[in-house]
Motif scaffolding. Structure first.
Motif, PDB file in Angstrom:
ATOM      1  N   ARG A   1       0.870  -1.183   0.000  1.00 61.65           N
ATOM      2  CA  ARG A   1       0.000   0.000   0.000  1.00 61.65           C
ATOM      3  C   ARG A   1       0.907   1.234   0.000  1.00 61.65           C
ATOM      4  O   ARG A   1       1.791   1.351   0.853  1.00 61.65           O
TER       5      ARG A   1
ATOM      6  N   THR B   1      -9.007   3.253   1.968  1.00 62.92           N
ATOM      7  CA  THR B   1      -8.421   3.131   3.307  1.00 62.92           C
ATOM      8  C   THR B   1      -7.619   4.377   3.662  1.00 62.92           C
ATOM      9  O   THR B   1      -7.698   4.883   4.787  1.00 62.92           O
TER      10      THR B   1
ATOM     11  N   TRP C   1     -17.555   1.752   0.459  1.00 61.77           N
ATOM     12  CA  TRP C   1     -16.807   1.010  -0.556  1.00 61.77           C
ATOM     13  C   TRP C   1     -17.735   0.753  -1.742  1.00 61.77           C
ATOM     14  O   TRP C   1     -18.956   0.938  -1.654  1.00 61.77           O
TER      15      TRP C   1
ATOM     16  N   GLY D   1      -8.112  -2.736  11.041  1.00 62.78           N
ATOM     17  CA  GLY D   1      -8.167  -1.291  11.188  1.00 62.78           C
ATOM     18  C   GLY D   1      -7.490  -0.812  12.459  1.00 62.78           C
ATOM     19  O   GLY D   1      -6.777   0.201  12.463  1.00 62.78           O
TER      20      GLY D   1
ATOM     21  N   GLN E   1      -3.794  -1.174  11.921  1.00 64.64           N
ATOM     22  CA  GLN E   1      -3.292  -0.115  11.045  1.00 64.64           C
ATOM     23  C   GLN E   1      -3.155   1.201  11.799  1.00 64.64           C
ATOM     24  O   GLN E   1      -2.166   1.924  11.644  1.00 64.64           O
TER      25      GLN E   1
END
Length: 584
Positions: A161, A235, A319, A528, A531
């Protein structure tokens, strides 16, 4: 001996691995996969005159997929016909097959790719990775079978990412109405390939606002080309937007949840379309009630428990709800065994389970009578498993092909001598207990075995190609939505963070399997948290390499013990009955 005689000399060249040094020097993508929507109104002018405004830069770091199963390829060389059978970790066997055939000039008849099980991928298996090339090259050269497995450190040597810098400017008036949104993003890409994501468009869609300005640019750095990673673009972009929305709400003296409700968008302003459905308000309401949002302190650091400050936070989620073309094949045998096949993948989301359920439901069969096959280029063509479209795409193909079997069974049953269904219409019958029978008189039935044995081959077989219904779908924007509520405890002395409670409400269309759906939601929440608190892939600016030892992951003890998920079903225009974005 020859290798020892080789002397290697290295020359130093200037390199760049940090996009911060390239701020203001980014370039617009030449081939943007996601063209930006048009700006609306006069964001800069309105921002300057606004009563409440925030200007902030948010950074989302580079992250690596790191699924439990590392990438590996086993290439079996068949000496009899010089063909290859390839066992690859991939989210699309047909993608790997095309890659091998194009690179090595082989016929697809000579290359079979098999991948029945995948130990997680999260996007890392969308593109063939270099171990597939190396294993194939060696097998063809040595004319023997070869396996290449990447080590865990090597999992940091391909796509990730991308790191993104977000410059946000948001403003509101004295009533808490959002008056302007400006989102400019600088994202990294490699020197040799352009990679783009849908990062900023969400900022002009999520909330009602007449003045929006978006910009998305790429900075070329000396890293490997980034790669789609779970909810690519969203994201990163939604983190920046939702953080800025929170800061603006606090500045304007409005509850963050109320601020979102007040600026709720009923239509997609980017495309000027209605939503096929949008139950985000219901998610807000259910989530807030289950969480106890009304007990939230009005100002930050207003609730304390011992050394811990207790904070309540929430955010919106969005999304895409997509569908891709897909094929499927089905065969019903006299013993009631139904075999359905499609060359899709199961990356741990439950594809085997839900496709078997859909097939069983069409013919009223118990699950143990259904065998679903996937992950093989010898099976019907399917798109990649990615983009959250597999349930809607493959599921529709499976539904259609098994419905074709059902209609064929009915047609044959009607024509049998002395058939109790001779005068019936298809809508008059149902399939249950390995039989086809009248709905209003179940005693008038014919066993499926009695129908199938009349066929010369001893089975009934159908195949189908299913395409998205563009005429039905084009008038709408199709999305899933969610609302997440989190309780966080922060030690005032040590700064230790504990996520103690999470409530999430998701509007995801028809839920095909509550257990697998909840599993997906739970996995997303845990990721999440990981992250937000720990996950990042720092890069060594001196040597230009990622340092995997410094990218942390949360453990079971870091995950909240109190978790509540609400899956909000909706009736939406879609291929499967009442399904728009079917959820695994």
């Amino acid at each position: 001996e020859a290798a020892r005689l080789i002397v290697v000399e290295y020359g130093k060249e200037k390199f760049e691995v940090t996009i911060e040094d390239l701020k203001g020097k980014g370039e617009k993508p030449k081939h943007n996969r996601f063209p930006l929507p048009k700006n609306r109104g006069h964001a800069d002018r309105v921002f300057e005159k606004a009563e409440f405004k925030i200007s902030a830069t948010y950074t989302t770091p580079a992250q690596h997929h790191n699924p439990m199963e590392m990438h590996a390829s086993t290439v079996v060389y068949n000496k009899d016909d010089e063909s290859l059978t390839v066992y690859d970790k991939t989210q699309g066997v047909f993608n790997s097959q095309s890659f091998i055939c194009n690179i090595f000039g082989l016929s697809k008849k000579k290359v079979r790719v098999v991948s029945p099980f995948v130990g997680g991928a999260f996007g890392s298996g969308l593109r063939p990775q270099y171990q597939l090339f190396m294993a194939t090259l060696a097998a063809l050269d040595l004319k023997r079978s070869v396996r290449v497995v990447l080590s865990r450190p090597q999992m940091f040597t391909f796509g990730h990412r991308p790191k993104v810098l977000h410059d946000m400017e948001l403003s509101a008036d004295s009533k808490g109405t959002l008056t302007s949104v400006k989102h400019e993003a600088l994202s990294e890409t490699s020197q040799f390939e352009e990679y783009s994501e849908n990062v900023v468009a969400w900022s002009s869609e999520m909330y009602q606002c007449e003045n929006t300005s978006l910009d998305y640019r790429l900075a070329k750095v000396d890293v490997y080309t980034p790669l789609d990673m779970r909810a690519p673009g969203a994201t990163s972009g939604m983190f920046a937007l939702e953080s800025a929305i929170d800061e603006l709400a606090i500045l304007a003296g409005v509850d963050p949840l109320e601020f979102r409700v007040q600026n709720y968008s009923e239509r997609d302003q980017n495309k000027d379309k209605d939503y096929s459905s949008k139950e985000l308000k219901a998610c807000y309401k259910q989530g807030a009630e289950a969480f106890g949002w009304s007990k939230r302190g009005k100002t930050p650091r207003s609730i304390k428990e011992g050394h811990n400050y207790i904070g309540y936070g929430m955010a919106s989620g969005i999304w895409e709800a997509l569908q891709q073309p897909s094929r499927a094949k089905a065969r019903l045998e006299a013993d009631g065994k139904l075999t359905v096949s499609c060359g899709t993948a199961d990356i741990g989301t439950g594809t085997y389970t839900i496709m078997s359920q859909i097939a069983a439901d069409s013919l009223g069969l118990p699950l143990d009578k259904v065998d679903f096959k996937l992950g093989d280029t010898d099976l019907p063509l399917s798109t990649l498993e990615g983009g959250s479209w597999t349930a809607a795409s493959v599921g529709t193909a499976v539904h259609n092909v098994t419905q074709s079997i059902a209609e064929k069974v009915f047609k044959i049953a009607k024509e049998l001598p002395h058939s109790p269904l001779a005068k019936a219409k298809f809508e008059d019958v149902e399939f249950k207990d390995l039989a086809i029978r009248l709905k209003d008189d179940p005693t008038r039935q014919i066993p499926l075995s009695s129908v199938v044995v009349t066929q010369k081959d001893g089975f009934i077989e159908e195949d189908t190609t299913t395409l998205p219904n563009k005429l039905k779908q084009m008038p709408y924007t199709r999305n899933t939505h969610s609302a997440v509520f989190v309780e966080v405890k922060v030690d005032g002395d040590l700064g230790i963070v504990e996520v103690s409670r999470v409530v999430i409400a998701v509007a995801a269309g028809k839920i095909l399997n509550p257990k697998t759906a909840r599993s997906q939601v739970l996995g997303g929440v845990v990721w999440g948290i990981s992250q937000a608190l720990q996950e990042h892939s720092p890069i060594d600016p001196q040597f230009g390499r990622f340092m995997p030892a410094f990218g942390g992951l949360i453990t079971s003890n870091d995950s909240p013990m109190l978790f509540h998920a609400t899956l909000w079903p909706t009736d939406q225009p879609c291929p499967l009955p009442a399904v728009n974005r079917s959820m695994y």
